[in-house]
Each structure stands twice: as structure tokens, then as C-alpha cells.
Write a protein that holds these residues in place. Structure first.
Motif, mmCIF file in Angstrom:
data_model
loop_
_atom_site.group_PDB
_atom_site.id
_atom_site.type_symbol
_atom_site.label_atom_id
_atom_site.label_comp_id
_atom_site.label_asym_id
_atom_site.label_seq_id
_atom_site.Cartn_x
_atom_site.Cartn_y
_atom_site.Cartn_z
ATOM 1 N N PHE A 1 -4.242 -3.647 -2.132
ATOM 2 C CA PHE A 1 -4.502 -2.742 -3.340
ATOM 3 C C PHE A 1 -5.784 -1.885 -2.906
ATOM 4 C CE2 PHE A 1 -2.161 -6.503 -5.148
ATOM 5 C CZ PHE A 1 -1.286 -5.752 -5.533
ATOM 6 N N LEU A 2 -6.577 -2.274 -2.009
ATOM 7 C CA LEU A 2 -7.940 -1.393 -1.551
ATOM 8 C C LEU A 2 -7.946 -0.923 -0.425
ATOM 9 C CD1 LEU A 2 -10.379 -4.096 -3.329
ATOM 10 C CD2 LEU A 2 -9.179 -2.175 -4.464
ATOM 11 N N HIS A 3 -7.235 0.335 0.032
ATOM 12 C CA HIS A 3 -7.212 0.679 1.279
ATOM 13 C C HIS A 3 -8.401 1.492 1.766
ATOM 14 C CE1 HIS A 3 -5.475 4.145 -1.051
ATOM 15 N NE2 HIS A 3 -4.740 3.434 -1.414
ATOM 16 N N ASP A 4 -9.532 1.355 1.102
ATOM 17 C CA ASP A 4 -10.688 2.091 1.430
ATOM 18 C C ASP A 4 -11.638 1.165 1.960
ATOM 19 O OD1 ASP A 4 -11.343 1.124 -0.981
ATOM 20 O OD2 ASP A 4 -12.082 3.196 -1.637
ATOM 21 N N THR B 1 0.802 -1.225 -0.118
ATOM 22 C CA THR B 1 0.011 0.118 0.108
ATOM 23 C C THR B 1 0.895 1.355 0.084
ATOM 24 O OG1 THR B 1 -1.702 -1.415 1.353
ATOM 25 C CG2 THR B 1 -1.946 1.142 1.074
ATOM 26 N N VAL B 2 1.933 1.166 0.799
ATOM 27 C CA VAL B 2 3.076 2.256 0.887
ATOM 28 C C VAL B 2 3.585 2.485 -0.681
ATOM 29 C CG1 VAL B 2 5.142 3.184 1.518
ATOM 30 C CG2 VAL B 2 3.413 2.103 3.211
ATOM 31 N N GLY B 3 3.803 1.242 -1.369
ATOM 32 C CA GLY B 3 4.409 1.172 -2.644
ATOM 33 C C GLY B 3 3.370 2.100 -3.677
ATOM 34 N N MET B 4 2.156 1.702 -3.374
ATOM 35 C CA MET B 4 0.976 2.156 -4.202
ATOM 36 C C MET B 4 1.115 3.809 -4.269
ATOM 37 S SD MET B 4 -0.727 0.142 -6.257
ATOM 38 C CE MET B 4 -2.192 1.084 -6.271
ATOM 39 N N ALA C 1 -4.866 8.051 4.892
ATOM 40 C CA ALA C 1 -5.480 6.725 4.805
ATOM 41 C C ALA C 1 -4.528 5.882 5.158
ATOM 42 C CB ALA C 1 -5.717 6.400 3.181
ATOM 43 N N LEU C 2 -3.126 6.035 5.059
ATOM 44 C CA LEU C 2 -1.972 5.180 5.503
ATOM 45 C C LEU C 2 -2.180 4.910 7.071
ATOM 46 C CD1 LEU C 2 0.795 5.868 3.109
ATOM 47 C CD2 LEU C 2 -0.561 3.849 3.355
ATOM 48 N N ASN C 3 -2.322 6.199 7.754
ATOM 49 C CA ASN C 3 -2.692 6.196 8.972
ATOM 50 C C ASN C 3 -3.427 5.364 9.758
ATOM 51 O OD1 ASN C 3 -0.016 7.468 9.557
ATOM 52 N ND2 ASN C 3 -0.877 9.385 9.524
ATOM 53 N N LYS C 4 -4.691 5.628 9.111
ATOM 54 C CA LYS C 4 -5.998 4.863 9.505
ATOM 55 C C LYS C 4 -5.744 3.361 9.327
ATOM 56 C CE LYS C 4 -10.829 4.220 7.944
ATOM 57 N NZ LYS C 4 -11.629 4.623 7.219
ATOM 58 N N MET C 5 -5.121 2.731 8.207
ATOM 59 C CA MET C 5 -4.659 1.473 8.070
ATOM 60 C C MET C 5 -3.908 0.815 9.054
ATOM 61 S SD MET C 5 -3.297 -0.088 4.643
ATOM 62 C CE MET C 5 -3.116 -2.065 4.489
ATOM 63 N N ALA C 6 -2.957 1.755 9.548
ATOM 64 C CA ALA C 6 -1.845 1.314 10.486
ATOM 65 C C ALA C 6 -2.624 1.266 11.933
ATOM 66 C CB ALA C 6 -0.881 2.499 10.301
ATOM 67 N N ARG C 7 -3.409 2.119 12.241
ATOM 68 C CA ARG C 7 -4.364 1.873 13.401
ATOM 69 C C ARG C 7 -5.231 0.885 13.510
ATOM 70 N NH1 ARG C 7 -3.736 6.292 17.081
ATOM 71 N NH2 ARG C 7 -2.752 8.132 16.159
#
Length: 198
Positions: free
Chosen positions: A152-155, A51-54, A68-74
């Protein structure tokens, strides 16, 4: 994206745990000397690498992508970090800073995780993809779908939805798929067909 409980289950697999601890020691020694992070949270960071790569596909990470990345991390962190610094989000800053140096090392841990959570042989078996991706996805292991959607779908959108992305992002999906060895499976090729170039 993966849940905290899914990460907790995956890290209990001995082969995954050994690989995670090895890369974690390397990462802390060479990239983030003062990073305090559990094995669970480090595996969460590893799982965020695609996801970071994307997010880095366009050369930099926008504020929206960072949120969005921070939300995923949490969501994947062990325990709650509502009013504290999230160790996965903190570690992600070091990963972003030197992504190219760590990308393949993290992907190797992901490959081991996939090998020990579902049968890759099941993905190799020819399936009838003429009925479309939505039908094909019902015939693959559930954990493969979890990996694919987490990368690939972080939402948390439905994996079978068609979506429009830029050509750069699409090429990055193909690149990550290749590096993870997913591009040899028909189901990944069908997944790529759900994207439409903007």
C-alpha cells in the motif's frame, strides 16, 4: 516495497515456491506465452498485485503510477536490469491487461507467503490500540509490516505517517485487505485509520 533479498528469501520457502511455480505456469500458458521470467521474478510480480490493484482503482494507470510501478519492479528483480527489459515490469503489462482474471490467483500465493513468513495467530491477539497505530505496529511481526508497506505504500514512506487519499483508493485498500484476509485483524483496521479522505 520488498527488496530483491527479501523476495529471494521468501521464494526459498517450499510452500511458496510450489504455489509460485504453479501460478507462473498457468499465467504463461494463458496470458503471456513468450514471457521469460524466473521463479524469483514471478514472485516479485505476484507481490506487486495489490499495488497494481491500487493503481487501477481509478480505472486506468497514469504515467506517474506506471513509473512508480516500474521502479518497484526493478527493486525486486533478481539481478540488475539497468539497460535491459526488466522481466517483472514486462510481466506486469500482461497482469494489468487482464488484472481481474489473475488478482485472486496471485493473492492466494501472497496468503501462502504470509502464512509461512510470520504467525497470523500473533495478529489475532488483542493488542492495546488505544495508544495509536505507531505504538501498535511495534507489537506485530516485522514481516507483516513489510507486507503491508509493500502493498500500500509504494513510495517507501514511513508506515505510521498519516496520508490523504481519495475515497476510491481507500475503498480499494479495504477491498484488497478483505481479499487477503487482513480485515479481520485489529492492526489492519488501525492501519486504515491512518488514511484521510481527500
Amino acid at each position: 516495497m520488498f527488496s530483491e533479498n527479501e523476495i529471494a528469501t521468501i521464494i526459498e520457502i517450499p510452500e511458496v515456491h510450489v504455489a509460485t511455480v504453479e501460478v507462473k505456469a498457468d499465467f504463461i500458458a494463458n496470458e503471456a506465452n513468450f514471457l521469460e521470467i524466473s521463479d524469483h521474478d514471478f514472485l516479485s510480480l505476484v507481490m506487486m498485485a495489490p499495488t497494481v490493484g491500487m493503481a487501477l482503482a481509478n480505472g486506468s494507470i497514469s504515467l506517474f503510477e506506471e513509473l512508480a510501478l516500474n521502479k518497484m519492479a526493478r527493486k525486486m528483480s533478481k539481478g540488475g536490469f539497468f539497460m535491459k527489459v526488466d522481466p517483472v515490469a514486462h510481466g506486469m503489462k500482461f497482469l494489468i491487461k487482464n488484472f481481474e482474471a489473475w488478482e485472486m490467483k496471485f493473492y492466494e500465493v501472497i496468503k501462502i507467503s504470509m502464512e509461512h513468513t510470520f504467525s497470523l495467530e500473533d495478529l489475532k491477539k488483542e493488542k492495546d490500540h488505544s495508544k495509536g497505530f505507531a505504538y501498535a505496529v511495534m507489537n506485530v511481526p516485522y514481516m507483516f509490516v513489510r507486507f503491508l508497506s509493500s502493498f500500500f505504500l509504494h513510495d517507501d514512506s514511513d508506515i505510521v505517517d498519516e496520508r490523504a487519499i481519495s475515497e476510491v483508493e481507500f475503498k480499494k485498500i479495504q477491498d484488497i485487505g478483505h481479499k487477503l484476509g487482513l480485515d479481520e485483524y485489529p492492526i489492519f483496521k488501525s492501519f486504515c485509520q491512518t488514511f484521510e479522505m481527500k
